[in-house]
Design a protein around this motif. Sequence first.
Motif, PDB file in Angstrom:
ATOM      1  N   MET A   1       0.872  -1.178   0.000  1.00  0.00           N
ATOM      2  CA  MET A   1       0.000   0.000   0.000  1.00  0.00           C
ATOM      3  C   MET A   1       0.907   1.225   0.000  1.00  0.00           C
ATOM      4  N   SER A   2       0.326   2.391   0.060  1.00  0.00           N
ATOM      5  CA  SER A   2       1.116   3.623   0.083  1.00  0.00           C
ATOM      6  C   SER A   2       1.842   3.778   1.426  1.00  0.00           C
ATOM      7  N   VAL A   3       2.815   4.666   1.425  1.00  0.00           N
ATOM      8  CA  VAL A   3       3.517   4.994   2.670  1.00  0.00           C
ATOM      9  C   VAL A   3       2.498   5.488   3.693  1.00  0.00           C
ATOM     10  N   LYS A   4       1.603   6.384   3.263  1.00  0.00           N
ATOM     11  CA  LYS A   4       0.564   6.905   4.167  1.00  0.00           C
ATOM     12  C   LYS A   4      -0.240   5.771   4.800  1.00  0.00           C
ATOM     13  N   ASP A   5      -0.681   4.844   3.971  1.00  0.00           N
ATOM     14  CA  ASP A   5      -1.515   3.745   4.484  1.00  0.00           C
ATOM     15  C   ASP A   5      -0.749   2.859   5.458  1.00  0.00           C
ATOM     16  N   ASN A   6       0.534   2.643   5.203  1.00  0.00           N
ATOM     17  CA  ASN A   6       1.343   1.833   6.113  1.00  0.00           C
ATOM     18  C   ASN A   6       1.530   2.539   7.450  1.00  0.00           C
ATOM     19  N   ILE A   7       1.723   3.852   7.428  1.00  0.00           N
ATOM     20  CA  ILE A   7       1.875   4.596   8.686  1.00  0.00           C
ATOM     21  C   ILE A   7       0.547   4.621   9.437  1.00  0.00           C
ATOM     22  N   ARG A   8      -0.536   4.832   8.725  1.00  0.00           N
ATOM     23  CA  ARG A   8      -1.863   4.909   9.349  1.00  0.00           C
ATOM     24  C   ARG A   8      -2.388   3.561   9.810  1.00  0.00           C
ATOM     25  N   PHE A   9      -1.747   2.484   9.436  1.00  0.00           N
ATOM     26  CA  PHE A   9      -2.254   1.154   9.778  1.00  0.00           C
ATOM     27  C   PHE A   9      -2.512   1.020  11.278  1.00  0.00           C
TER      28      PHE A   9
ATOM     29  N   ASP B   1      -3.139   3.529  13.381  1.00  0.00           N
ATOM     30  CA  ASP B   1      -4.092   4.520  13.878  1.00  0.00           C
ATOM     31  C   ASP B   1      -4.741   5.211  12.681  1.00  0.00           C
ATOM     32  N   THR B   2      -5.866   4.708  12.272  1.00  0.00           N
ATOM     33  CA  THR B   2      -6.524   5.229  11.071  1.00  0.00           C
ATOM     34  C   THR B   2      -7.093   6.632  11.253  1.00  0.00           C
ATOM     35  N   SER B   3      -7.089   7.138  12.470  1.00  0.00           N
ATOM     36  CA  SER B   3      -7.637   8.473  12.717  1.00  0.00           C
ATOM     37  C   SER B   3      -6.608   9.588  12.502  1.00  0.00           C
ATOM     38  N   LEU B   4      -5.356   9.243  12.187  1.00  0.00           N
ATOM     39  CA  LEU B   4      -4.328  10.264  12.002  1.00  0.00           C
ATOM     40  C   LEU B   4      -4.657  11.198  10.849  1.00  0.00           C
ATOM     41  N   THR B   5      -4.510  12.494  11.095  1.00  0.00           N
ATOM     42  CA  THR B   5      -4.640  13.462  10.004  1.00  0.00           C
ATOM     43  C   THR B   5      -3.339  13.432   9.203  1.00  0.00           C
ATOM     44  N   ASP B   6      -3.355  14.040   8.015  1.00  0.00           N
ATOM     45  CA  ASP B   6      -2.123  14.107   7.222  1.00  0.00           C
ATOM     46  C   ASP B   6      -1.017  14.828   7.986  1.00  0.00           C
ATOM     47  N   GLN B   7      -1.376  15.886   8.692  1.00  0.00           N
ATOM     48  CA  GLN B   7      -0.390  16.645   9.467  1.00  0.00           C
ATOM     49  C   GLN B   7       0.212  15.777  10.579  1.00  0.00           C
TER      50      GLN B   7
ATOM     51  N   CYS C   1      12.037   9.894   9.150  1.00  0.00           N
ATOM     52  CA  CYS C   1      11.686   9.274   7.870  1.00  0.00           C
ATOM     53  C   CYS C   1      11.211  10.268   6.821  1.00  0.00           C
ATOM     54  N   ASP C   2      10.782  11.436   7.245  1.00  0.00           N
ATOM     55  CA  ASP C   2      10.159  12.393   6.330  1.00  0.00           C
ATOM     56  C   ASP C   2      11.041  12.712   5.125  1.00  0.00           C
ATOM     57  N   SER C   3      12.324  12.916   5.339  1.00  0.00           N
ATOM     58  CA  SER C   3      13.196  13.324   4.225  1.00  0.00           C
ATOM     59  C   SER C   3      13.295  12.251   3.153  1.00  0.00           C
ATOM     60  N   PHE C   4      13.479  10.986   3.524  1.00  0.00           N
ATOM     61  CA  PHE C   4      13.587   9.958   2.487  1.00  0.00           C
ATOM     62  C   PHE C   4      12.222   9.638   1.874  1.00  0.00           C
ATOM     63  N   ILE C   5      11.154   9.808   2.642  1.00  0.00           N
ATOM     64  CA  ILE C   5       9.821   9.580   2.082  1.00  0.00           C
ATOM     65  C   ILE C   5       9.544  10.606   0.989  1.00  0.00           C
ATOM     66  N   ARG C   6       9.898  11.861   1.240  1.00  0.00           N
ATOM     67  CA  ARG C   6       9.661  12.914   0.246  1.00  0.00           C
ATOM     68  C   ARG C   6      10.475  12.703  -1.026  1.00  0.00           C
ATOM     69  N   GLU C   7      11.578  11.958  -0.926  1.00  0.00           N
ATOM     70  CA  GLU C   7      12.415  11.675  -2.096  1.00  0.00           C
ATOM     71  C   GLU C   7      11.895  10.504  -2.927  1.00  0.00           C
ATOM     72  N   LEU C   8      10.937   9.748  -2.398  1.00  0.00           N
ATOM     73  CA  LEU C   8      10.347   8.648  -3.159  1.00  0.00           C
ATOM     74  C   LEU C   8       9.567   9.205  -4.352  1.00  0.00           C
ATOM     75  N   GLU C   9       9.338   8.374  -5.344  1.00  0.00           N
ATOM     76  CA  GLU C   9       8.708   8.799  -6.599  1.00  0.00           C
ATOM     77  C   GLU C   9       7.433   9.624  -6.401  1.00  0.00           C
ATOM     78  N   HIS C  10       6.565   9.179  -5.510  1.00  0.00           N
ATOM     79  CA  HIS C  10       5.303   9.883  -5.248  1.00  0.00           C
ATOM     80  C   HIS C  10       5.186  10.298  -3.779  1.00  0.00           C
ATOM     81  N   GLY C  11       6.310  10.459  -3.101  1.00  0.00           N
ATOM     82  CA  GLY C  11       6.293  10.876  -1.704  1.00  0.00           C
ATOM     83  C   GLY C  11       5.480   9.936  -0.834  1.00  0.00           C
ATOM     84  N   TYR C  12       4.611  10.499  -0.032  1.00  0.00           N
ATOM     85  CA  TYR C  12       3.791   9.707   0.889  1.00  0.00           C
ATOM     86  C   TYR C  12       2.766   8.828   0.167  1.00  0.00           C
TER      87      TYR C  12
END
Length: 81
Positions: free
Chosen positions: A25-33, A35-41, A52-63
């Motif tokens: 799944m996406s990086v976002k979905d893996n992080i939210r796994f 706690d699904t209530s997390l906002t993007d912020q 992790c933020d710096s290397f995530i932002r360097e990925l092809e589609h970021g989060y």
Amino acid sequence: LRRLPTSQIRAAMGFVFQETFLFNMSVKDNIRFGDTSLTDQQLVEAAKKADCDSFIRELEHGYDTILGERGLKLSGGQKQK
């Protein structure tokens, strides 16, 4: 511990697995796994705290990058973070 309610003990506990497991799944979905209530912020703040933020932002589609089975698109160290 015997006097504490089970719900309070469970709320204070966490699990850290030996082997890293990431979903296809996406990086976002893996992080939210966890706690699904997390906002993007909140999600980005958690990634920053885990350094992790710096290397995530360097990925092809970021989060929104799909990680592939077991996180094939990440290095071993990135998976652990």
